[in-house]
Design an enzyme around this catalytic site. Structure first.
Site, mmCIF file in Angstrom:
data_model
loop_
_atom_site.group_PDB
_atom_site.id
_atom_site.type_symbol
_atom_site.label_atom_id
_atom_site.label_comp_id
_atom_site.label_asym_id
_atom_site.label_seq_id
_atom_site.Cartn_x
_atom_site.Cartn_y
_atom_site.Cartn_z
ATOM 1 N N GLU A 131 0.854 -1.189 0.000
ATOM 2 C CA GLU A 131 0.000 0.000 0.000
ATOM 3 C C GLU A 131 0.888 1.236 0.000
ATOM 4 O OE1 GLU A 131 -2.750 -0.302 3.247
ATOM 5 O OE2 GLU A 131 -3.688 -2.129 2.452
ATOM 6 N N GLY A 135 5.375 0.080 2.687
ATOM 7 C CA GLY A 135 6.748 -0.395 2.604
ATOM 8 C C GLY A 135 6.807 -1.889 2.855
ATOM 9 N N GLY A 358 32.597 1.562 -21.141
ATOM 10 C CA GLY A 358 33.062 2.948 -21.147
ATOM 11 C C GLY A 358 31.932 3.904 -21.478
ATOM 12 N N GLU A 382 10.066 -8.137 -3.896
ATOM 13 C CA GLU A 382 9.856 -9.269 -2.984
ATOM 14 C C GLU A 382 10.654 -9.118 -1.688
ATOM 15 O OE1 GLU A 382 7.522 -10.612 -4.059
ATOM 16 O OE2 GLU A 382 7.624 -11.269 -6.119
#
Length: 404
Positions: A131, A135, A358, A382
């Site tokens: 949500e 977290g 590079g 995950e």
């Protein structure tokens, strides 16, 4: 097959499946991936090809029309697909997690209703835990389901749905406090969570009454696949669409799905790292400086040696985690280690390949530029590295508990 990341002990069927998938990746994904990614275009033709190969039903039992293969077979296929384009492996993964959860935890009616169509690729799955303010703290979920007769009314906002727009089935984790007092819910919030199987129309906007899928989230990488929010406002879901038929089990069902999902993310890290190594070792033999291939410079050889070793180590840990799960044993320790190591090593191998290129690595004409933007997603998908370390640490203390 490349010399790196070989898997010993495979059956003839597994080798044939992997050979077919690798050939598909080389011919149908790698040549078009960068162009599609730069346009943020959904790879419909690739997805149709995977459907024809039967990959949407790879782990679904044969009795439901799938191939009935193991998690190891699936993870090795994901590794090959991610080597071509990580976004495609994401399309498969979320579908696979939902199918796995239904296979493991669904009622007989739910299995009969969903799994045959999921195996055919006619129903595509997505799952939703996160949500906007959540977290990694799943216990803080605020979306709710309230019983109303033979239905539940769902309200809340979910975030970071892979396949949010293209899916036709979403496994949604919400809070349902049936049978629990406020004190019990406060003490053990995970016991009041329920997974609902929500059917919807593919697309964006209001995809069924009370359910809205806003447009795609614009991301740094991991493009092509649709990542969305999900907004529930008075969404009515029949009671028979509670996964497993009983409330309060959703947290455990989701964690079981995430556990195999972590093996999948590890496989994605392995695939991206393999491709980065391939690009780096090839470019090192094409580019000349100071009168010789840069591959002949010791500094570059050291980089290639480190990259190859990391590819090999990550692959071995991923295979071990998949085999542990296939054996029927608990594998959260192995899955956490594999996900943590593979994602970190993937980031490092991609960066080394980028350095080998590079200045050209900074150009969108070179594939490594895309990989450089894709690798960071694996560090958080995950569960972040920090979450994996917490899981690993707790499991180690269980296994090595000091009896003093």
């Amino acid at each position: 097959m490349s010399r790196l990341a070989q898997t010993h002990g495979l059956t003839d069927v597994q080798r044939e499946i992997l050979s077919t998938v690798r050939d598909f990746v080389d011919k149908e994904i790698i040549p078009v991936a960068t162009g599609l990614e730069h346009r943020d275009e959904y790879p419909q033709q690739i997805v149709d090809g995977l459907k024809e190969l039967g990959l949407f039903g790879l782990m679904i039992p044969e009795e439901y029309g799938g191939l009935g293969e193991s998690l190891l077979t699936y993870a090795l296929c994901v590794e090959e697909i991610a080597r071509g384009w990580m976004s495609v492996s994401g399309i498969i993964n979320t579908h696979f997690i939902v199918a796995y959860m239904i296979k493991q935890h669904g009622t007989d009616e739910q299995k009969d209703h969903f799994l045959p169509r999921m195996a055919a690729g006619d129903v595509r799955g997505a799952f939703s835990m996160s949500e906007p303010a959540l977290g990694s703290d799943v216990s803080a979920i605020s979306s709710k389901a309230v019983r109303d007769g033979d239905e539940y009314v769902l309200d809340g906002q979910k975030m970071w749905l892979t396949n949010g727009g293209t899916s036709s089935l979403v496994a949604v984790l919400v809070r349902s406090d049936e049978g629990h007092s406020p004190s019990e819910t406060a003490a053990a919030p995970h016991r009041s969570m329920t997974t609902f199987l929500v059917e919807k129309e593919p697309g964006f906007g209001e995809v069924r009454p009370g359910l809205t899928i806003p447009g795609k989230i614009d991301k740094m990488g991991y493009k092509g696949v649709d990542t969305t929010e999900l907004i529930m406002d008075g969404l009515r879901v029949p009671a028979d669409r509670v996964l497993g038929g009983a409330t309060g089990r959703g947290f455990y069902q989701m964690m079981d799905g995430v556990e195999v999902g972590r093996v999948n993310v590890a496989a994605r890290g392995c695939g991206v790292a393999q491709r980065a190594f391939e690009l780096g070792v090839r470019y090192a033999q094409q580019r000349h400086t100071f009168g010789k291939q840069i591959a002949q410079h010791q500094a570059i050889q050291f980089k290639l040696a480190e990259m190859a070793t990391k590819v090999e180590a990550a692959h071995a840990m991923m295979v071990n985690a998949a085999r542990k799960k296939d054996s029927g044993k608990r594998n959260d320790l192995e899955a956490g280690m594999a996900k943590y190591l593979a994602s970190e090593y993937c980031k490092e191998v991609v960066e080394d390949a980028f350095r080998i290129h590079g200045g050209y690595g900074f150009s969108k004409e070179y594939e490594i530029e895309r990989l450089y933007r894709e690798a960071p997603m694996l560090l958080i998908g995950e569960g972040t590295a920090e979450i994996q370390k917490m899981i690993i640490g707790r499991r180690l203390l269980e296994e090595y508990r000091f009896q003093g």
